[in-house]
Each structure stands twice: as structure tokens, then as C-alpha cells.
Design an enzyme around this catalytic site. Structure first.
Site, PDB file in Angstrom:
ATOM      1  N   PRO A  32       0.927  -1.214  -0.040  1.00 39.18           N
ATOM      2  CG  PRO A  32       0.008  -1.019   1.975  1.00 39.18           C
ATOM      3  CD  PRO A  32       0.794  -1.910   1.170  1.00 39.18           C
TER       4      PRO A  32
ATOM      5  NE  ARG B 293      -4.166   5.898  -4.567  1.00 44.31           N
ATOM      6  CZ  ARG B 293      -4.004   6.618  -5.672  1.00 44.31           C
ATOM      7  NH1 ARG B 293      -4.389   7.686  -5.528  1.00 44.31           N
ATOM      8  NH2 ARG B 293      -3.479   6.029  -6.573  1.00 44.31           N
TER       9      ARG B 293
ATOM     10  CE1 TYR C 254      -4.490  10.757 -10.861  1.00 37.92           C
ATOM     11  CE2 TYR C 254      -2.542  10.265 -12.236  1.00 37.92           C
ATOM     12  CZ  TYR C 254      -3.073  10.120 -10.998  1.00 37.92           C
ATOM     13  OH  TYR C 254      -2.479   9.906 -10.010  1.00 37.92           O
TER      14      TYR C 254
ATOM     15  CB  CYS D 237       0.931  30.252 -17.013  1.00 43.38           C
ATOM     16  SG  CYS D 237       1.432  31.564 -16.079  1.00 43.38           S
TER      17      CYS D 237
ATOM     18  CE1 TYR E 125       1.997   7.451  -5.947  1.00 39.13           C
ATOM     19  CE2 TYR E 125      -0.206   7.219  -5.094  1.00 39.13           C
ATOM     20  CZ  TYR E 125       1.031   6.597  -5.510  1.00 39.13           C
ATOM     21  OH  TYR E 125       1.319   5.376  -5.326  1.00 39.13           O
TER      22      TYR E 125
HETATM   23  C1  LIG Z   1       2.375   2.506  -7.352  1.00 32.43           C
HETATM   24  C2  LIG Z   1       2.595   1.173  -6.865  1.00 32.43           C
HETATM   25  C3  LIG Z   1       2.200   0.828  -5.663  1.00 32.43           C
HETATM   26  C4  LIG Z   1       1.349   1.706  -4.826  1.00 32.43           C
HETATM   27  O1  LIG Z   1       0.089   1.987  -5.375  1.00 32.43           O
HETATM   28  P1  LIG Z   1      -0.927   2.708  -4.332  1.00 32.43           P
HETATM   29  O2  LIG Z   1      -2.154   3.142  -5.260  1.00 32.43           O
HETATM   30  O3  LIG Z   1      -0.335   3.914  -3.728  1.00 32.43           O
HETATM   31  O4  LIG Z   1      -1.236   1.775  -3.098  1.00 32.43           O
HETATM   32  C5  LIG Z   1       2.578  -0.274  -5.105  1.00 32.43           C
HETATM   33  N1  LIG Z   1       2.980  -1.371  -6.109  1.00 32.43           N
HETATM   34  C6  LIG Z   1       3.718  -1.063  -7.314  1.00 32.43           C
HETATM   35  C7  LIG Z   1       4.370  -1.779  -8.013  1.00 32.43           C
HETATM   36  C8  LIG Z   1       3.332   0.309  -7.714  1.00 32.43           C
HETATM   37  O5  LIG Z   1       3.619   0.646  -9.011  1.00 32.43           O
END
Ligand SMILES: *Cc1c(COP(=O)(O)O)cnc(C)c1O
Length: 423
Positions: free
Chosen positions: A279, A281, A321, A348, A377
Site C-alpha cells: 500500500p 496511497r 488524470y 499558467c 502523489y
Molecule cells: C504505485 C505502486 C504501488 C502503490 O500503489 P498505491 O495506489 O499507492 O497503493 C504499489 N506497488 C507498485 C508496483 C506500484 O507501482
């Protein structure tokens, strides 16, 4: 949605000015415990890896390390930040689809860590450098299970043509990679990795991934004699950005994944020793808040703009996005919403809009606008567009607060300027 006590937030702003990024430390600790306490089994070892790219700082590295987490990192810069803050390389999983020779050499030089390999070219490079340097590493191969998670297309990673991993349909290619690892005197094959996307709301999406991965692993083990010690199921656990988001809670998702893995292992007679999740995010996203000061306003025929003193430079996600956010006017929290403002930044670009429709009370220049759930992010994707400089990052813990990353002001921006002849 919740935020730390308003008087504390206002005190922070008095000290730092705006824009400022604030984290609620207790909330991050709660998220860490929710994972560590629930992603647990007595049938296999479990590891929770903090996906550092969501927000990478020395302070969070030390926090997560002390709590007993492992780490997912994707660049030499992240590896440097983690290891200089006391994280042993044995706790790192080095990801990415195009690790450079410098990154690989430096990483191997730090000790025995894990490397998640994305493709055969990369594996060739890692094997060559490991051989030359005489440095070992544990290897996982990233596969793409082709499971579609219901998420925005730009952040879906497991479609067949994805830039990440090898499709699990390409068994020969995967077996060849496993053989390359086994043929190396320094590298040891440990298992497979998959990551099916981001902002995934339902525990059932992960069950689809688990099913696909166990089908694949069973074939690898039984038909091809591959020894699989480790399965890494990636990240992507959703958070609440607005009232409309209602993700399954972390304990529920973790417990369902564990039960599911235990079942899969038992019915197939497999013995995988370690199961990981990653995890990012969901560990820091909803613990982070950005506070801006409202400035000028503007009315067009159909819109009413409220301009803030930051924007896409500190939060690119809406422009990149179409990510949605929610905000509150901290200065007038008790007043009812009577307006629907477009919250636009000062960069801008016409696309520099943080929130397209924000119900707020009539707002005035000088009001403090707090945007929720900017902890993942946001800062990590921040740029210095328009030379705005990145905001400071403050951690609030009860009624104390500390700055963990300073504001990037004119002097910091100037620090890179040079006029040095190189030949
Ligand atoms: C981005 C990513 C994560 C984390 O994703 P979240 O959406 O932030 O939980 C975990 N493993 C890999 C390989 C990723 O590219």
C-alpha cells in the site's frame, strides 16, 4: 470528511504561511497498524511494504521502519532517502521498469536486498552487474495477471499491453527469466510480483488477482518445477477523496485477502512462505491536507472562480488524470454553502483547476481553503512549474507540530544555478 483541529491548523499557517502540506501523524500511525494488525496469518509470513513513491521523506521512512514495515522503492533517489534514514537494504524491494546501471550497482553495493525485475533486458543487466561485483540479491519477477481493476485508465497497470511486467500468458518468457536467475551465482529466485492498479475500491478485485496469481503459480510449480517462496500482490488500496468515495476499509480488505490466500494455498497444496502487499496511497493519502490562501475571484457567464496561491505545481493529479478532491473554507466553516466555486490555481495552464465544483460559503480573499486527502502523489509529483517552489511539509501530532520538509523558496530554487564550463 475529517481534518485536524482548526485552531492547530491555523497556528501552523501562522508559522509557515501557505500553501502548506499538513499530515496528521496519528492518522498515519492508525493506517500502519490497520495493515500490520490485519494482514497476518499463522500459515505464512506476511510483509507490508510502504510504496514510498506515494510520499517519500526521511520522517515517514523512520516512522514506517520503526513500526516494522518493509519498503517498495523505485529509484536511486528513493533508495538513498530510505537507507540514509536507517532502513536496512534487506527491507527494500527495488521496483521499476528501467533501473539504470548506476542504480543497480549502488543498490547491490548496499547489501542483500530484493529486486523486482520487470523485463528480460533488465534482468540481463542485473545478472551481469551482480556477477561482476560479486554481490547477491533476491529476485522477484513482475508478471501482469491481466486482471482489470475498476479504476481510471491512466492508472490501470494490468492490461495486456501495459508497460509493466510480463503477461502471465507468456509462460515461456517468464520461465526463461526464472532460468536466467537460477543460472546466476549471485541471484536467487524468490517468487512473483503483480500490481493491478490504483484506487481500487473493492476487496473482490484483489480476490480476482489472487485467483489469477495462484492459477499461474500452481502451473509454474507443478508443471515446470519452479520453487516459489514469495508472492507479492502489490498495492492500489483506495482512499476517500470526496464524500462520493466509499472504499472497503483496510481491516476488511486485509482479512479477506489473507483468508483467500490461505484457502488457495491449502486447496492447491502449495507452500508459499511469504506474502506481501504494497500500500502507498492508503497509508498516507487521507492523512494529508493542503491549505491554500484564497486570493482573487472572477465571475464568467457560467462560472465563479476562486483562485488559490498554489495549484498544479503542488498537485498535478486533477490536471493529469481528472482526479477529484473536496475542500472546506477553514475561515468560515460554520457558514452554509451558498456558492459553487471553481477552485483554480495560479499556474499558467487553463487545466490548472484543483476542484471543478466546490460548494462553499461566499469566500473572500485571505480565507484559508483546505483540500482533503492530498497526502499521496501530491508532494511526490510536485514540480517547480512557474518557479512556485514546493510547499513545506508539516507533521501535526496532537497539539504539537514540526516541519519535516522546508519550503522551497527563491534561494533553494537558485541553488542549482551555475555557469560552469564542462568542456
Ligand atoms: C504505485 C505502486 C504501488 C502503490 O500503489 P498505491 O495506489 O499507492 O497503493 C504499489 N506497488 C507498485 C508496483 C506500484 O507501482
Amino acid at each position: 470528511m475529517l481534518h485536524p483541529a482548526t485552531d492547530i491548523l491555523k497556528k501552523v499557517v501562522e508559522k509557515t504561511g501557505t500553501p502548506v502540506m499538513i499530515y496528521d501523524e496519528e492518522r498515519i500511525r492508525t493506517r500502519i497498524s490497520e495493515y500490520l494488525d490485519n494482514f497476518k496469518s499463522d500459515k505464512f509470513e506476511t510483509r507490508v511494504l510502504y510504496a514510498s513513491k506515494a510520499f517519500c521523506s526521511g520522517y515517514t521512512a523512520r516512522m514506517a521502519n520503526e513500526a516494522g514495515m518493509y519498503f517498495d522503492c523505485v529509484s536511486g533517489g528513493e533508495v538513498y532517502c530510505l537507507t540514509t534514514n536507517g532502513v536496512p537494504v534487506s527491507k527494500l524491494y527495488f521496483h521499476g521498469n528501467n533501473k539504470t546501471p548506476r542504480e543497480i550497482t549502488e543498490y547491490l553495493g548496499k547489501g542483500r536486498g530484493h529486486i523486482v525485475v520487470d523485463n528480460a533486458d533488465e534482468l540481463g543487466l542485473i545478472a551481469k552487474i551482480a556477477e561482476e561485483e560479486g554481490k547477491p540479491a533476491d529476485i522477484l519477477v513482475r508478471v501482469n495477471p491481466g486482471v482489470e481493476a475498476h479504476t481510471h485508465e491512466y492508472i490501470a497497470t494490468a492490461t495486456k499491453d501495459s508497460k509493466f511486467g510480463i503477461s502471465i500468458d507468456k509462460k515461456d518468457e517468464i520461465l526463461e527469466m526464472v532460468e536466467t536467475v537460477n543460472a546466476s551465482s549471485q541471484l536467487e529466485f524468490q517468487g512473483f510480483h503483480a500490481h493491478i492498479g490504483s484506487q481500487i475500491f473493492a476487496a473482490s478485485s484483489f480476490e480476482g488477482e489472487i485467483q489469477a496469481m495462484f492459477d499461474f503459480i500452481e502451473e509454474m510449480v507443478k508443471a515446470h518445477g519452479v520453487t516459489v517462496n514469495e508472492l507479492d500482490l502489490g498495492g492500489g488500496f483506495a482512499i476517500q477523496y470526496t464524500d462520493a468515495d466509499d472504499p472497503d476499509d483496510i481491516p476488511t480488505v486485509c482479512k479477506r485477502m489473507i483468508t483467500n490466500c490461505e484457502c488457495q494455498m491449502e486447496t492447491r497444496g502449495l507452500d508459499i512462505k511469504i506474502i506481501c502487499i504494497e500500500p502507498g496511497r492508503s497509508l498516507v493519502g487521507d492523512s494529508g491536507y493542503t491549505i491554500y490562501t484564497a486570493g482573487c475571484r472572477k465571475k464568467t457567464d457560467s462560472k465563479e472562480y476562486l483562485f488559490i496561491d498554489g495549484g498544479m505545481a503542488d498537485n498535478i493529479r486533477p490536471a493529469l488524470y481528472g482526479a477529484e478532491y473536496q475542500c472546506t473554507n477553514l475561515t468560515r466553516e460554520t457558514e452554509p454553502a451558498t456558492k459553487n466555486y471553481v477552485i483554480a490555481g495560479k499556474c499558467c495552464e487553463s487545466g490548472d483547476v484543483i476542484i471543478k465544483e466546490a460548494p462553499l460559503p461566499e469566500s473572500y480573499p485571505g480565507d484559508l481553503i483546505l483540500v482533503y486527502s492530498t497526502g499521496a502523489y501530491g508532494y511526490s509529483m510536485a514540480s517547480v512549474y512557474n518557479k512556485l517552489g514546493r510547499p513545506p511539509v508539516v507533521f501535526v501530532n496532537g497539539d504539537s507540530a514540526r516541519v519535516v520538509l522546508k519550503r522551497e523558496d527563491y534561494k533553494e530554487l537558485e541553488a542549482l544555478e551555475t555557469n560552469e564550463s564542462i568542456f
